[in-house]
Design an enzyme around this catalytic site. Structure first.
Site, PDB file in Angstrom:
ATOM      1  N   LYS A  37     -66.777  24.275 -45.337  1.00  0.00           N
ATOM      2  CA  LYS A  37     -65.351  23.937 -45.470  1.00  0.00           C
ATOM      3  C   LYS A  37     -64.410  25.073 -45.080  1.00  0.00           C
ATOM      4  CE  LYS A  37     -66.087  20.270 -48.739  1.00  0.00           C
ATOM      5  NZ  LYS A  37     -65.915  19.736 -50.070  1.00  0.00           N
ATOM      6  N   ASP A  62     -60.267  15.755 -50.320  1.00  0.00           N
ATOM      7  CA  ASP A  62     -61.075  15.827 -51.545  1.00  0.00           C
ATOM      8  C   ASP A  62     -60.229  15.885 -52.818  1.00  0.00           C
ATOM      9  OD1 ASP A  62     -63.624  15.841 -50.454  1.00  0.00           O
ATOM     10  OD2 ASP A  62     -63.751  18.024 -50.341  1.00  0.00           O
TER      11      ASP A  62
HETATM   12  P1  NDP Z   1     -69.780  25.554 -53.502  1.00  0.00           P
HETATM   13  O1  NDP Z   1     -71.049  25.895 -52.811  1.00  0.00           O
HETATM   14  O2  NDP Z   1     -68.513  26.150 -53.025  1.00  0.00           O
HETATM   15  O3  NDP Z   1     -69.937  25.992 -55.060  1.00  0.00           O
HETATM   16  C1  NDP Z   1     -71.081  25.679 -55.767  1.00  0.00           C
HETATM   17  C2  NDP Z   1     -70.885  25.992 -57.274  1.00  0.00           C
HETATM   18  O4  NDP Z   1     -72.037  25.475 -57.959  1.00  0.00           O
HETATM   19  C3  NDP Z   1     -70.806  27.474 -57.614  1.00  0.00           C
HETATM   20  O5  NDP Z   1     -69.872  27.634 -58.657  1.00  0.00           O
HETATM   21  C4  NDP Z   1     -72.229  27.788 -58.091  1.00  0.00           C
HETATM   22  O6  NDP Z   1     -72.284  28.830 -59.036  1.00  0.00           O
HETATM   23  C5  NDP Z   1     -72.584  26.500 -58.782  1.00  0.00           C
HETATM   24  N1  NDP Z   1     -74.026  26.247 -58.908  1.00  0.00           N
HETATM   25  C6  NDP Z   1     -74.903  25.982 -57.894  1.00  0.00           C
HETATM   26  N2  NDP Z   1     -76.138  25.758 -58.399  1.00  0.00           N
HETATM   27  C7  NDP Z   1     -76.027  25.877 -59.753  1.00  0.00           C
HETATM   28  C8  NDP Z   1     -76.949  25.747 -60.827  1.00  0.00           C
HETATM   29  N3  NDP Z   1     -78.236  25.452 -60.606  1.00  0.00           N
HETATM   30  N4  NDP Z   1     -76.497  25.899 -62.086  1.00  0.00           N
HETATM   31  C9  NDP Z   1     -75.190  26.198 -62.322  1.00  0.00           C
HETATM   32  N5  NDP Z   1     -74.260  26.348 -61.343  1.00  0.00           N
HETATM   33  C10 NDP Z   1     -74.676  26.178 -60.074  1.00  0.00           C
HETATM   34  O7  NDP Z   1     -69.722  23.977 -53.562  1.00  0.00           O
HETATM   35  P2  NDP Z   1     -68.430  22.991 -53.556  1.00  0.00           P
HETATM   36  O8  NDP Z   1     -67.498  23.377 -54.641  1.00  0.00           O
HETATM   37  O9  NDP Z   1     -67.875  22.854 -52.177  1.00  0.00           O
HETATM   38  O10 NDP Z   1     -69.134  21.582 -53.891  1.00  0.00           O
HETATM   39  C11 NDP Z   1     -69.755  21.402 -55.137  1.00  0.00           C
HETATM   40  C12 NDP Z   1     -70.425  20.032 -55.200  1.00  0.00           C
HETATM   41  O11 NDP Z   1     -69.451  19.006 -55.113  1.00  0.00           O
HETATM   42  C13 NDP Z   1     -71.426  19.787 -54.065  1.00  0.00           C
HETATM   43  O12 NDP Z   1     -72.624  19.262 -54.619  1.00  0.00           O
HETATM   44  C14 NDP Z   1     -70.736  18.736 -53.201  1.00  0.00           C
HETATM   45  O13 NDP Z   1     -71.658  17.882 -52.567  1.00  0.00           O
HETATM   46  C15 NDP Z   1     -69.901  17.993 -54.238  1.00  0.00           C
HETATM   47  N6  NDP Z   1     -68.732  17.332 -53.639  1.00  0.00           N
HETATM   48  C16 NDP Z   1     -68.630  15.972 -53.727  1.00  0.00           C
HETATM   49  C17 NDP Z   1     -67.571  15.302 -53.157  1.00  0.00           C
HETATM   50  C18 NDP Z   1     -67.471  13.818 -53.250  1.00  0.00           C
HETATM   51  O14 NDP Z   1     -66.764  13.216 -52.444  1.00  0.00           O
HETATM   52  N7  NDP Z   1     -68.089  13.177 -54.222  1.00  0.00           N
HETATM   53  C19 NDP Z   1     -66.530  16.031 -52.405  1.00  0.00           C
HETATM   54  C20 NDP Z   1     -66.683  17.468 -52.438  1.00  0.00           C
HETATM   55  C21 NDP Z   1     -67.768  18.092 -53.013  1.00  0.00           C
HETATM   56  P3  NDP Z   1     -72.414  30.395 -58.604  1.00  0.00           P
HETATM   57  O15 NDP Z   1     -71.024  30.864 -58.292  1.00  0.00           O
HETATM   58  O16 NDP Z   1     -72.984  31.013 -59.816  1.00  0.00           O
HETATM   59  O17 NDP Z   1     -73.340  30.435 -57.416  1.00  0.00           O
END
Ligand code: NDP
Length: 266
Positions: free
Chosen positions: A76, A110
């Site tokens: 993104k 979004d």
């Molecule tokens: P990012 O990669 O920017 O952020 C991911 C976040 O998840 C971070 O805060 C990370 O923590 C945390 N994380 C990852 N794995 C774990 C875990 N096992 N336990 C705890 N925390 C975890 O992702 P986005 O914000 O862009 O997207 C997040 C989710 O939202 C995705 O799965 C995406 O598919 C979904 N989404 C769905 C949409 C829809 O239309 N339904 C639209 C947009 C997004 P840390 O900082 O510690 O690494």
């Protein structure tokens, strides 16, 4: 084309969704159903694009004739940088989920989609946001502006601090659901079959996950449901952001019920 492809193996299509991983995406199903409903001879494919190959992939897909793409994790920010014109966004975060490849324009559908679905799901306002990635950091300011009382928890503290900036959002040391009215999961934990470590004991909140699982509940929602709570997954958000993207690309109205029917659990 069924399933997804690597960008180098992509075949011509009208639109598509790019990400890494991308195998889980329901976007092709719902956009294809919409095109059929409207009698449009468009096609929409899921294409895997590693972050380090983003620019190369976009050049290739533009030459292949794609008119626009949705982009998801982890592309993104790269999409924001690639675009030359940006629609007015609700958020200051430099994140884009929709590109017009012909005119090199970008928008983010979004956040409007998430706010709408959250409002429809629950009237409650005291919310714990889990995660501090792109979705959460784009969402905090619009949530405050919409009157929510927001706290944030993230696995990595430094990222939570940076997502908050100077916003009046306290950081929760532990994700304890009991003191909140809504727990909103924006982590990508379900992509690896995991749930953030929420303590559900004594909870009476509603639980909303922006993610979804093709065949049922995400691990986060399965836990919330087992705790007897009201739950909603990210399908409604997916439909709304996809509908807004379609309308932005084409100027035509999207039929949301058709899109939702196409991605309902079997
Ligand atoms: P990012 O990669 O920017 O952020 C991911 C976040 O998840 C971070 O805060 C990370 O923590 C945390 N994380 C990852 N794995 C774990 C875990 N096992 N336990 C705890 N925390 C975890 O992702 P986005 O914000 O862009 O997207 C997040 C989710 O939202 C995705 O799965 C995406 O598919 C979904 N989404 C769905 C949409 C829809 O239309 N339904 C639209 C947009 C997004 P840390 O900082 O510690 O690494």
């Amino acid at each position: 084309m069924n399933g997804w492809r690597e960008w180098r193996d992509a075949v011509p299509s009208t639109y598509g969704v790019l990400g890494d991983p991308i195998h889980h995406s329901l976007s092709p199903k719902m956009h294809t159903a919409l095109y059929e409903h409207l009698g449009l001879e468009f096609t929409y494919h899921a294409i895997r694009v590693p972050l380090e190959e983003f620019e190369q992939a976009i050049d290739h897909l533009t030459k292949l004739g794609l008119r626009g793409v949705n982009v998801t994790v982890p592309l993104k920010e790269a999409a924001f940088s690639w675009a030359q014109k940006h629609a007015k966004l609700e958020t200051s975060a430099k994140l884009i989920n929709t590109l017009d490849l012909v005119n090199r324009r970008a928008t983010n559908t979004d956040i409007a989609a998430l706010l709408k679905m959250l409002r429809e799901f629950s009237a409650k306002k005291r919310i714990l946001v889990l995660g501090a990635g792109g979705t959460a950091s784009s969402l905090l300011k619009p949530l405050l502006e919409a009157g929510y009382q927001v706290s944030l928890w993230n696995r990595t503290l430094e990222r939570a601090v940076s997502a908050i900036g100077d916003l009046p959002v306290p950081i929760a040391a532990q994700p304890i659901a009991e003191t909140f009215e809504i727990v909103l999961n924006t982590t990508s934990a379900s992509l690896s079959g995991e749930a953030p470590p929420v303590d559900w004991s004594g909870a009476t909140c509603d639980a909303f996950d922006v993610s979804y699982a093709a065949s049922g509940f995400t691990p986060f929602l399965a836990q919330a449901q087992a705790a007897g709570l009201r739950v909603a997954d990210g399908r409604g958000m997916l439909v709304e952001q996809g509908a807004l993207a379609f309308e932005w690309w084409t100027g035509k109205n999207a039929e949301r019920s058709v899109m939702m029917k196409a991605i309902q659990c079997p």
